[in-house]
Design a protein around this motif. Sequence first.
Motif, short mmCIF file in Angstrom:
data_model
loop_
_atom_site.label_atom_id
_atom_site.label_comp_id
_atom_site.label_asym_id
_atom_site.label_seq_id
_atom_site.Cartn_x
_atom_site.Cartn_y
_atom_site.Cartn_z
N ARG A 271 0.84 -1.21 0.00
CA ARG A 271 0.00 0.00 0.00
C ARG A 271 0.87 1.25 0.00
O ARG A 271 0.58 2.24 -0.71
CB ARG A 271 -0.93 0.00 1.22
CG ARG A 271 -1.87 1.20 1.28
CD ARG A 271 -2.83 1.25 0.08
NE ARG A 271 -3.74 2.38 0.15
CZ ARG A 271 -4.88 2.39 0.83
NH1 ARG A 271 -5.25 1.31 1.51
NH2 ARG A 271 -5.65 3.45 0.83
N MET A 272 1.93 1.25 0.81
CA MET A 272 2.85 2.40 0.84
C MET A 272 3.46 2.62 -0.55
O MET A 272 3.57 3.75 -1.02
CB MET A 272 3.96 2.18 1.86
CG MET A 272 3.50 2.05 3.33
SD MET A 272 2.68 3.51 4.00
CE MET A 272 0.95 3.00 3.84
N LEU A 273 3.84 1.53 -1.21
CA LEU A 273 4.43 1.61 -2.54
C LEU A 273 3.43 2.14 -3.55
O LEU A 273 3.75 3.03 -4.37
CB LEU A 273 4.95 0.23 -2.96
CG LEU A 273 5.52 0.09 -4.37
CD1 LEU A 273 6.69 1.04 -4.58
CD2 LEU A 273 5.94 -1.36 -4.63
N THR A 278 1.64 6.49 -7.09
CA THR A 278 0.52 7.31 -7.57
C THR A 278 0.74 8.78 -7.28
O THR A 278 0.53 9.64 -8.15
CB THR A 278 -0.80 6.84 -6.90
OG1 THR A 278 -1.04 5.48 -7.26
CG2 THR A 278 -1.97 7.70 -7.36
N HIS A 279 1.18 9.09 -6.07
CA HIS A 279 1.44 10.49 -5.71
C HIS A 279 2.52 11.10 -6.60
O HIS A 279 2.37 12.22 -7.10
CB HIS A 279 1.86 10.60 -4.25
CG HIS A 279 2.30 11.99 -3.86
ND1 HIS A 279 1.41 13.02 -3.64
CD2 HIS A 279 3.55 12.51 -3.66
CE1 HIS A 279 2.09 14.13 -3.33
NE2 HIS A 279 3.38 13.83 -3.34
N LEU A 290 7.23 14.22 -9.96
CA LEU A 290 8.24 13.81 -8.99
C LEU A 290 9.03 12.60 -9.48
O LEU A 290 10.18 12.39 -9.07
CB LEU A 290 7.59 13.49 -7.64
CG LEU A 290 7.08 14.68 -6.82
CD1 LEU A 290 6.47 14.19 -5.51
CD2 LEU A 290 8.20 15.67 -6.54
N LEU A 291 8.43 11.78 -10.33
CA LEU A 291 9.13 10.61 -10.85
C LEU A 291 10.38 11.00 -11.64
O LEU A 291 11.28 10.17 -11.83
CB LEU A 291 8.21 9.79 -11.76
CG LEU A 291 7.12 8.96 -11.06
CD1 LEU A 291 6.25 8.27 -12.10
CD2 LEU A 291 7.74 7.93 -10.13
N GLY A 292 10.47 12.25 -12.08
CA GLY A 292 11.61 12.69 -12.85
C GLY A 292 12.82 13.07 -12.01
O GLY A 292 13.87 13.41 -12.57
N TYR A 293 12.69 13.00 -10.69
CA TYR A 293 13.79 13.38 -9.81
C TYR A 293 14.53 12.14 -9.30
O TYR A 293 13.92 11.16 -8.87
CB TYR A 293 13.26 14.21 -8.63
CG TYR A 293 12.79 15.58 -9.04
CD1 TYR A 293 13.68 16.66 -9.06
CD2 TYR A 293 11.46 15.79 -9.42
CE1 TYR A 293 13.24 17.93 -9.45
CE2 TYR A 293 11.03 17.05 -9.81
CZ TYR A 293 11.93 18.12 -9.83
OH TYR A 293 11.51 19.36 -10.22
#
Length: 511
Positions: A271-273, A278-279, A290-293
Motif C-alpha cells: 500500500r505504501m508503494l 501514484t502520488h 516527482l518521478l523525474g527526480y
Amino acid sequence: MLTDELIQEDTLTPLNTRFSELLSGLKQKLKSVYHERGDINKLAITRGMPPFVMREIMSVNPFSAVIPKEYGGLGGDVTQSIALMSAASYESLALSLTFGINMALFLQPVLKAGQEDTKREVTNRFITQQNMGGLMITEPDFGSDALNMQTSYSDHGSYNHLKGTKHWAGLTGWADFWLLTARKDTGEGRLARDLDFFVCDVTKPNQGIEVEEFFENLGLYQIPYGRNKIDVQIPSVHKLVPEKSGVKLMLDLLHRSRMSFPGMAMGFIQRMLDEAITHCQQRFVGGKSLLGYDQVQQRLAQLQAYYTTVSAFCVNSSKKAGLKYDLSGIGIEANAVKSIATDMMQSASQTLLQLVGAKGYRLNHIAGRSTTDSRPFQIFEGSNDMLYSQISESVVKLMRKQKETNLFDFIKNFDLTSKASSMLKEQFNFNIDLGMPQRKLVDLGQVIARVISINQVLDLSNEGFAPKLIDGATACLRQEIDQLMASFNGSNKTNVIEDYRENSNWLNFVV
C-alpha cells in the motif's frame, strides 16, 4: 451464503479454490466497510471499531481458513493466515493485527497444544459464532522478562485458580477467549520456573477478566489495550499440554508469530508503494512529475526492495512455519524476519510521508497515520534492538561451539546465509571479537539479519520472481549492510554523562 459453504465438508472443491473464494469475499467486505459504507480515514482515527465493521468482516468467517477440516474449517495453515493478514493490512494495519492476534497468538497454539474437548469448543465457536481470542503474557513489571512473570496459579484438581495482572494485550475487553500464562504456586511464596498456558472463556462463570484501565494508545486506535486484573477459575481441561515444557511452547508460539509478521508487513508495504507511485505520478514540481527526480527514484526503488524482501519472507514462512513443525529452536531466523519486516514497515511509511509532504502529516491521511500505526511493530513481541542482540548472541554461541572466529567462514557454512555469502566476502572476511559489547551485538545482529534476508531473496529468485525486483532488493540490502558494517567497525565507546547539566548551558558561552 459463503459462511455456510465454508463449514461444509465438500470433497469436490479443492482447498485452494475454497480459500480463494474466502479471500475474495474478504476483500469485497473490506472495500464495502472502508470505502463505501464507511471512510477508513475517519474510522482509523476513532477509538474502537464500529460494530458493523467487524460484523461484516467476520461474516466471511476468515479464521476458518486456519482451522483444520476435522473441526469444521478449511484446514489451511500459515500460508492462508499470511494471505489474510496481507489482504487486511493493505487497508488497515489495525485490522491485520487483529487477525494476527487471533490466528498466530491464540488459535494456532490452542490447536497445537490444547486438549481435545477445548479445541472442539473453541473452533466451533470461532466458526459458528465468530468469536475472537487473544494472548496475555506481558505484565506491568515484566515485559520482555516474561520468564519472571508473577501471575500465579494453584491446582484444585478440576480447575486452576489464576491470579495476577496483565497489560498491553491486544483486544483487551473484546476477546471472548484469552490464552493466559501463569507460573504454578509451589508454596511459601515461590513460583515454579516453568510456565503454563490456560484458555480462559470470559463468557463463563468465574472466568471474567476485569479491565482496570483502557490505555490511550498512540496509533492503532481500532484495537483496545489496557491493564487487566486476573482472578479466574479455569477448568483443568482448558490447560494446554505442551510436548516438552511451557517455555518451549512459548518459544514455539512466539517464533511462529514472528515468522507470520511478513503477512502484516506485505499488504502494508504494498500500500505504501502504491500510494507513493501514484502520488509521484500526479505531483508536478518545477514542470515535471516527482518521478523525474533522481532522489525520488531512489526512495521508490527502496520501497520496491522492501516489497520484494517481504515477499521472500512470506514464501519462506509458508514453507517453514506450519503447525507440524517445532519452531522453538529457530530464534535466529524468526528474530531476523520479524525485525527486518517491521523495520521496513516503519521506513516505508516514513518514505511515503516524506514524498507526500505537509498534507501527509495529518492523522486522517494514510501517510501520517501509517507512520504512527507501524511504529509499535518494532517494539511488541520483542523490541528489535533486543532481537538483533539475540541474533548476534546466538551466532557467537555457534561460532564458539565451532571454534570459528572468521565471520565470512561462518556465514558461508551457515544454512541461513550460505547462498548470500559469495557476494559479501570482502566485507566479512575478518575475525570478530566474541566478547564484544552489547552495542556491537546489536550492530552485528542488524547485519546478519540482512544477510539472512538476501539469502531468502535469492531463494525467491529461484522460484521465478521478477528478476529486476530481485536485483533491486539485493542491491538495497547490500547497501544497508555496507552502512551497518561501518558502524560495527567503528570505535565509538561513548557513555551517558548523568550530571550533564554541569558547565553545559549554552547561554554561558555566548560572547
